[in-house]
Design a protein around this motif. Structure first.
Motif, PDB file in Angstrom:
ATOM      1  N   UNK A 152      21.551  -4.633  -0.335  1.00  0.00           N
ATOM      2  CA  UNK A 152      20.466  -4.823  -1.293  1.00  0.00           C
ATOM      3  C   UNK A 152      20.979  -5.285  -2.652  1.00  0.00           C
ATOM      4  N   UNK A 153      22.138  -4.792  -3.070  1.00  0.00           N
ATOM      5  CA  UNK A 153      22.659  -5.193  -4.384  1.00  0.00           C
ATOM      6  C   UNK A 153      23.116  -6.645  -4.382  1.00  0.00           C
ATOM      7  N   UNK A 154      23.473  -7.181  -3.205  1.00  0.00           N
ATOM      8  CA  UNK A 154      23.887  -8.580  -3.116  1.00  0.00           C
ATOM      9  C   UNK A 154      22.722  -9.523  -2.865  1.00  0.00           C
ATOM     10  N   UNK A 155      21.709  -9.025  -2.159  1.00  0.00           N
ATOM     11  CA  UNK A 155      20.544  -9.852  -1.823  1.00  0.00           C
ATOM     12  C   UNK A 155      19.298  -9.017  -2.082  1.00  0.00           C
ATOM     13  N   UNK A 156      18.741  -9.158  -3.274  1.00  0.00           N
ATOM     14  CA  UNK A 156      17.599  -8.342  -3.644  1.00  0.00           C
ATOM     15  C   UNK A 156      16.431  -8.569  -2.691  1.00  0.00           C
ATOM     16  N   UNK A 157      15.763  -7.462  -2.360  1.00  0.00           N
ATOM     17  CA  UNK A 157      14.661  -7.448  -1.404  1.00  0.00           C
ATOM     18  C   UNK A 157      15.096  -8.063  -0.079  1.00  0.00           C
ATOM     19  N   UNK A 158      16.277  -7.636   0.395  1.00  0.00           N
ATOM     20  CA  UNK A 158      16.800  -8.150   1.663  1.00  0.00           C
ATOM     21  C   UNK A 158      15.902  -7.766   2.829  1.00  0.00           C
ATOM     22  N   UNK A 159      15.246  -6.616   2.738  1.00  0.00           N
ATOM     23  CA  UNK A 159      14.246  -6.248   3.718  1.00  0.00           C
ATOM     24  C   UNK A 159      14.809  -5.712   5.023  1.00  0.00           C
ATOM     25  N   UNK A 160      14.731  -6.511   6.080  1.00  0.00           N
ATOM     26  CA  UNK A 160      15.053  -6.060   7.433  1.00  0.00           C
ATOM     27  C   UNK A 160      16.457  -5.471   7.552  1.00  0.00           C
ATOM     28  N   UNK A 182      10.402   4.657   0.534  1.00  0.00           N
ATOM     29  CA  UNK A 182      10.387   4.128  -0.835  1.00  0.00           C
ATOM     30  C   UNK A 182      10.765   2.649  -0.858  1.00  0.00           C
ATOM     31  N   UNK A 183      11.747   2.281  -0.044  1.00  0.00           N
ATOM     32  CA  UNK A 183      12.155   0.875  -0.009  1.00  0.00           C
ATOM     33  C   UNK A 183      11.033   0.016   0.591  1.00  0.00           C
ATOM     34  N   UNK A 184      10.364   0.525   1.633  1.00  0.00           N
ATOM     35  CA  UNK A 184       9.233  -0.190   2.221  1.00  0.00           C
ATOM     36  C   UNK A 184       8.141  -0.405   1.166  1.00  0.00           C
ATOM     37  N   UNK A 185       7.830   0.622   0.402  1.00  0.00           N
ATOM     38  CA  UNK A 185       6.813   0.522  -0.643  1.00  0.00           C
ATOM     39  C   UNK A 185       7.215  -0.504  -1.696  1.00  0.00           C
ATOM     40  N   UNK A 189       5.014  -3.871  -2.510  1.00  0.00           N
ATOM     41  CA  UNK A 189       4.464  -4.102  -3.852  1.00  0.00           C
ATOM     42  C   UNK A 189       5.010  -5.391  -4.463  1.00  0.00           C
ATOM     43  N   UNK A 190       6.317  -5.611  -4.322  1.00  0.00           N
ATOM     44  CA  UNK A 190       6.930  -6.769  -4.966  1.00  0.00           C
ATOM     45  C   UNK A 190       6.731  -8.069  -4.189  1.00  0.00           C
ATOM     46  N   UNK A 191       6.691  -8.008  -2.872  1.00  0.00           N
ATOM     47  CA  UNK A 191       6.640  -9.224  -2.064  1.00  0.00           C
ATOM     48  C   UNK A 191       5.241  -9.581  -1.578  1.00  0.00           C
ATOM     49  N   UNK A 192       4.433  -8.552  -1.294  1.00  0.00           N
ATOM     50  CA  UNK A 192       3.171  -8.747  -0.577  1.00  0.00           C
ATOM     51  C   UNK A 192       3.423  -9.613   0.664  1.00  0.00           C
ATOM     52  N   UNK A 194       3.680 -11.390   4.404  1.00  0.00           N
ATOM     53  CA  UNK A 194       2.675 -11.760   5.413  1.00  0.00           C
ATOM     54  C   UNK A 194       2.602 -10.719   6.518  1.00  0.00           C
ATOM     55  N   UNK A 195       1.549 -10.800   7.313  1.00  0.00           N
ATOM     56  CA  UNK A 195       1.237  -9.750   8.276  1.00  0.00           C
ATOM     57  C   UNK A 195       2.391  -9.500   9.256  1.00  0.00           C
ATOM     58  N   UNK A 196       2.985 -10.539   9.778  1.00  0.00           N
ATOM     59  CA  UNK A 196       4.042 -10.355  10.774  1.00  0.00           C
ATOM     60  C   UNK A 196       5.255  -9.677  10.159  1.00  0.00           C
ATOM     61  N   UNK A 197       5.657 -10.115   8.961  1.00  0.00           N
ATOM     62  CA  UNK A 197       6.805  -9.478   8.303  1.00  0.00           C
ATOM     63  C   UNK A 197       6.474  -8.034   7.920  1.00  0.00           C
ATOM     64  N   UNK A 198       5.245  -7.786   7.482  1.00  0.00           N
ATOM     65  CA  UNK A 198       4.842  -6.436   7.127  1.00  0.00           C
ATOM     66  C   UNK A 198       4.928  -5.510   8.344  1.00  0.00           C
ATOM     67  N   UNK A 199       4.514  -6.023   9.501  1.00  0.00           N
ATOM     68  CA  UNK A 199       4.580  -5.215  10.718  1.00  0.00           C
ATOM     69  C   UNK A 199       6.035  -4.875  11.067  1.00  0.00           C
ATOM     70  N   UNK A 200       6.943  -5.847  10.932  1.00  0.00           N
ATOM     71  CA  UNK A 200       8.354  -5.603  11.205  1.00  0.00           C
ATOM     72  C   UNK A 200       8.934  -4.581  10.242  1.00  0.00           C
ATOM     73  N   UNK A 201       8.627  -4.732   8.952  1.00  0.00           N
ATOM     74  CA  UNK A 201       9.138  -3.797   7.952  1.00  0.00           C
ATOM     75  C   UNK A 201       8.603  -2.381   8.200  1.00  0.00           C
ATOM     76  N   UNK A 202       7.328  -2.282   8.554  1.00  0.00           N
ATOM     77  CA  UNK A 202       6.711  -0.977   8.805  1.00  0.00           C
ATOM     78  C   UNK A 202       7.331  -0.311  10.031  1.00  0.00           C
ATOM     79  N   UNK A 203       7.550  -1.102  11.072  1.00  0.00           N
ATOM     80  CA  UNK A 203       8.155  -0.550  12.290  1.00  0.00           C
ATOM     81  C   UNK A 203       9.551  -0.001  12.009  1.00  0.00           C
TER      82      UNK A 203
END
Length: 475
Positions: A152-160, A182-185, A189-192, A194-203
């Motif tokens: 995360x420190x090298x690639x902000x909002x790296x996500x998956x 907390x990271x998911x939230x 909040x910062x990215x909003x 799309x639905x498919x990425x949100x589903x992956x992050x939530x899972x």
């Protein structure tokens, strides 16, 4: 050198450094074995491999850790010795990996010298070294957290990638669930997304708690078994717990790991970097605050305020200690603040060097005690290897809870078949008794835990002995 080999070198550098570091740590420590909690998880994994339901409900059983149970299941074809040896090797790799991750974070935030010092400080802390050589789950857990922070420190909002690392950490310790949430939230909040990425992050964020709760439900019928049983065990053993004790004991536990010179260095580094290198310091500062919050949440849940739960906070403070000594190197040469920070950094280094002999003596005492414990454990296993100790006459009785998971693993049995005399006295089978006061005092879970007076069950006769143990039998 070809272009391909040039590209591969950096990729191979980190694994090679970690492997060499693990070997160096093993040789320097002179000791390595699996601890009580890890042995239980491996024994439960062995039960799964044999098609049995893991015996979670034995007295003073630790919290189940699904990822280590899976390791025990997968390694079971290697036999008990192979299972433990591989687990201990992985523990040393994780310990060296924590040093590598501390170095990379320190280097990225505050320069190479700060990274080197951060890694050296972390790997020479007595509790970290002690838990590392005994393959506690807290060390690979710390490694996964530090790697997630590095990504995360090298690639902000790296996500998956970050959530995947936190999901793995969440199968070792449940505090990672809060980090994932907390990271998911933060991402939502910062990215909003799309639905498919949100589903992956939530899972990914929900994966670890769902797997853990489902595992507890399938094995015990209670999805909250781990929480309720861990609370009960902490209460039975009289451990310090509860949010009311957090203000006193959280700082104390951090201090037990780091000691005054490192805390002073971290204070210098934290104040200096947040004042003059704010962009570099913010990720680490936020991570440190979250780590303290997670530790407090453990206390609020009614669980023990254990020293090893403070390892994430301690690792972040080691990095800031590196900044305290060498953060000044990132200020321009003409900056007047550089000189003052340099002087403070020199004082930090002097304090660390002055305390080094005491740190060495502490580590030597701890490793010597662990070496005695390993010798006693090996003497007990000698009876298993020569088939003196078995389940042919009935259960195996032991003087306290410490040998239970070790014998369960090596006898390929349920932990319920190895009975602590502090919980119940057997009437037939075999009983293992300490051969000396040293063994009686050294081979226990914790000298501060309550202990009951026990004795050899009536009607049992001595059949074998060695320098550490006496074997009694009644068939």
């Amino acid at each position: 050198m070809t272009a391909r080999s040039t590209r591969l070198s950096p990729r191979l550098g980190a694994p090679l450094a970690i492997a060499v570091g693990a070997l160096a740590l093993r040789l320097a420590s002179g000791v390595g074995f699996a601890n009580y909690d890890t042995l239980y998880a491996l024994a439960w994994g062995g039960q799964l491999a044999r098609g049995q339901t893991p015996a979670y409900d034995v007295p003073i059983a630790p919290t189940p850790h699904p990822l280590v149970e899976l390791l025990g299941l997968e390694l079971s074809p290697l036999g008990a010795r192979g299972v433990e040896d591989v687990t201990v090797a992985l523990g040393f790799l994780a310990l060296a990996g924590c040093g590598w991750a501390c170095y990379r974070l320190g280097r990225d935030w505050f320069g190479p010298a700060a990274g080197v010092l951060a890694a050296a400080v972390l790997l020479t802390r007595v509790p970290v070294l002690s838990y590392g050589v005994r393959a506690y789950v807290d060390i690979p857990y710390l490694l996964l957290l530090l790697c997630a922070l590095l990504v995360e420190s090298r690639h902000r909002r790296a996500g998956v990638p970050v959530l995947a690392l936190l999901a793995a950490a969440g199968l070792l310790r449940p505090e990672a669930w809060a980090f994932s949430a907390l990271y998911w939230l933060y991402l939502v909040v910062r990215e909003r997304p799309p639905r498919r990425r949100l589903a992956m992050l939530t899972l990914l964020a929900a994966a670890a708690p769902l797997v853990w709760l489902a595992s507890d439900l399938a094995i015990t019928g209670d999805p909250l078994w781990s929480l309720t049983n861990t609370r009960h065990t902490a209460s039975t053993l009289g451990r310090v717990r509860g949010i009311a004790n957090a203000p006193e004991y959280i700082p104390r536990r951090i201090g037990e790991i780091l000691r005054v010179p490192v805390l002073a260095g971290a204070a210098v580094g934290g104040l200096g970097s947040l004042a003059w290198l704010r962009r570099r310091a913010m990720v680490g500062a936020v991570a440190g605050v979250l780590a303290v919050g997670a530790f407090a949440a453990v206390a609020a849940a009614g669980l023990s305020i254990n020293t090893r739960y403070a390892f994430p906070v301690a690792a972040i403070l080691c990095i800031f200690c590196g900044a305290g000594a060498f953060g000044w190197t990132l200020l321009p040469r003409e900056d007047p603040r550089r000189r003052w920070w340099l002087l403070a950094g020199a004082a930090v280094l002097v304090a660390l060097i002055a305390y080094a002999p005491a740190q060495y003596r502490s580590a030597d005492r701890e490793l010597s005690a662990l070496s005695r414990q390993q010798r006693i454990q090996d003497d007990l296993l000698a009876f298993v290897h020569d088939h003196t100790l078995s389940l042919r006459c009935g259960p195996v009785g032991v003087p306290n809870h410490a040998p239970v998971p070790l014998l369960a693993l090596y006898l390929h049995a349920s932990p319920a078949r190895v009975v602590s005399a502090e919980a119940h006295q057997i009437t037939s089978g075999q009983y293992v008794d300490p051969a000396s006061r040293e063994v009686e005092e050294s081979y226990i879970l914790d000298p501060h835990d309550p202990h009951l007076a026990v004795s050899v069950p009536p009607g049992f006769r001595e059949v074998r002995s060695n320098r550490s143990w006496l074997i009694f039998q009644r068939c």
